[in-house]
Write an enzyme that holds these catalytic residues in place. Structure first.
Site, short mmCIF file in Angstrom:
data_model
loop_
_atom_site.label_atom_id
_atom_site.label_comp_id
_atom_site.label_asym_id
_atom_site.label_seq_id
_atom_site.Cartn_x
_atom_site.Cartn_y
_atom_site.Cartn_z
N ASN A 138 -0.89 -9.34 4.88
CA ASN A 138 -0.74 -7.90 5.10
C ASN A 138 -0.48 -7.22 3.75
O ASN A 138 -0.34 -7.89 2.71
CB ASN A 138 0.40 -7.64 6.10
CG ASN A 138 0.30 -6.27 6.75
OD1 ASN A 138 -0.59 -5.47 6.45
ND2 ASN A 138 1.22 -5.98 7.66
N GLN B 197 0.82 -1.22 0.00
CA GLN B 197 0.00 0.00 0.00
C GLN B 197 0.85 1.27 0.00
O GLN B 197 0.33 2.35 -0.30
CB GLN B 197 -0.95 0.00 1.20
CG GLN B 197 -0.24 0.14 2.53
CD GLN B 197 -1.19 0.07 3.71
OE1 GLN B 197 -1.47 -1.02 4.23
NE2 GLN B 197 -1.68 1.21 4.16
N HIS C 269 -5.65 -0.80 11.61
CA HIS C 269 -5.09 -1.41 10.41
C HIS C 269 -5.97 -2.57 9.93
O HIS C 269 -6.46 -3.36 10.75
CB HIS C 269 -3.67 -1.89 10.72
CG HIS C 269 -2.93 -2.38 9.53
ND1 HIS C 269 -2.83 -1.65 8.37
CD2 HIS C 269 -2.26 -3.54 9.30
CE1 HIS C 269 -2.12 -2.35 7.49
NE2 HIS C 269 -1.77 -3.49 8.02
N CYS D 38 -5.28 0.64 3.82
CA CYS D 38 -5.25 -0.77 4.21
C CYS D 38 -6.63 -1.39 4.09
O CYS D 38 -6.77 -2.56 3.74
CB CYS D 38 -4.75 -0.89 5.65
SG CYS D 38 -5.78 0.04 6.81
#
Ligand SMILES: *[C@@H]1O[C@H](CO)[C@@H](O)[C@H](O)[C@H]1NC(C)=O
Ligand SMILES: *[C@@H]1O[C@H](CO)[C@@H](O)[C@H](O)[C@H]1NC(C)=O
Length: 339
Positions: A303, A142, A282, A148
């Site tokens: 992630n 990102q 997040h 996110c």
């Protein structure tokens, strides 16, 4: 025989000698650290404005390296830390980066159904890894954009699209960043996965990553052909890791976590455990679960910080801890799209 004066001189001389050795050792410590910092700057293409900034960043880098080394030296660790792209940021700075801050916790999650409520926990597989089923696209990055939430929502959507159609598309986060702006989500300033799902349903799907590529900043909403869609979304009952397990056994799930701890900043491998906050900031995706060789149960997470963070971009977090909110609050607000 030495006179008292000679003895004193000898002692002083000794002290000087030793402090000189210590100073030299510190100097060579620092010069090794300088080399480490230079190599790190080259590896991550970090350029500083001037020598003042470089000297300040060096001190932060040095403190982080020492923290990482002493953390890793302690015994009984289930996970370890590494010098990654965040190594010249203090933890306060890291918490404030858009890379970490991007999820806006939902004030009111409207009631949804939970289609997996009657799934029997005992009938679930011991290990689930949606990568092995081809339902997970490669790790994305990102960058310095607080979206996110878009990466988390897209990862869950890519999963359910693959499971229901047999096709794995890499879908466009940028379309969410640019176009999902009339609800709670605010592009690089943060957003929410459920809000992303609502947008996708209304939008009739999402475009391909390749046709609507990621640029890590807010842009003007464009229109490309949608290649896949979802019909709805559901929230996993809050603070219920057993319910989360039922959902993850059936599809990748979007989860929000507190990603601000120093151990999260430098996580490099193993099963993250121990204390962690629950200040959700997040969004990531749960893509499986399992048990490590030492018996620790874990959630497998995807992630969006590139492959230099964590286990090639993935993360394992301890599963089934006494705190109902889960490790770093992972059980607080999970949700998934439906076909
Ligand atoms: C679960 O079982 C209960 C009781 O049989 C039923 O009322 C409910 O609709 C079921 N839920 C789902 C999602 O199928
Ligand atoms: C979407 O992208 C994939 C891979 O990048 C490609 O194989 C596929 O043809 C694309 N689909 C459409 C409809 O553009």
């Amino acid at each position: 025989m030495a006179t008292p004066k000679a003895l004193l001189l000898a002692v002083l001389g000794c002290a000087c000698f030793f402090s000189a050795i210590l100073a030299a050792r510190e100097l060579s410590d620092d010069s090794a650290m300088v080399v480490k910092h230079e190599r790190w700057m080259a590896q991550y293409n970090r350029v500083y404005m001037n020598d003042v900034e470089k000297a300040q960043r060096f001190e932060v880098f040095k403190a982080n390296v020492k923290f990482i080394e002493s953390f890793n030296a302690a015994s009984n660790r289930k996970f370890w830390l590494g010098i990654n792209q965040f190594a010249d940021l203090t933890n306060d700075e890291f918490r404030a980066t858009k890379t970490n801050k991007g999820f806006h916790p939902s004030m009111a999650r409207g009631p949804t159904g939970f289609r997996y409520e009657n799934v029997s926990i005992d009938a679930l597989p011991m290990t689930v890894d949606w990568r092995a089923k081809g339902a997970v696209t490669p790790i994305k990055n990102q960058g310095q954009c607080g979206c996110c939430w878009a990466f988390s929502a897209v990862a869950a959507m890519e999963g359910i699209v693959k499971i229901s159609t047999g096709k794995l598309f890499s879908l466009s986060e940028q379309e969410l960043v640019d176009c999902d702006i009339n609800g709670e989500s605010q592009g690089c300033d943060g957003g929410e996965m459920d809000d992303a799902f609502k947008f996708i349903i209304k939008n009739g799907g999402l475009a391909n990553e390749s046709s609507y590529p990621y640029i890590a900043q807010d842009g003007k909403c464009k229109r490309y052909k949608n290649v896949a869609t979802i019909k709805g979304y559901e929230d996993v009952p809050a603070n219920d890791e057993a319910a989360l397990m039922k959902a993850v056994a059936n599809q990748p799930v979007s989860v929000a976590v507190d990603g601000g701890d120093r151990t999260f900043q430098f996580y490099s491998g193993g099963v993250m455990s121990g204390s962690c906050g629950t200040d959700l900031d997040h969004g990531i995706a749960a893509i499986g679960y399992g048990t490590a060789s030492d018996g620790t149960k874990y959630w497998l997470m995807k992630n969006s910080w590139g492959t230099t963070w964590g286990e090639n971009g993935f993360l394992r977090m301890e599963k089934g801890i006494p705190d109902k909110s889960g490790m770093c609050g992972l059980a607080m607000q999970p949700s998934y799209p439906t076909e």
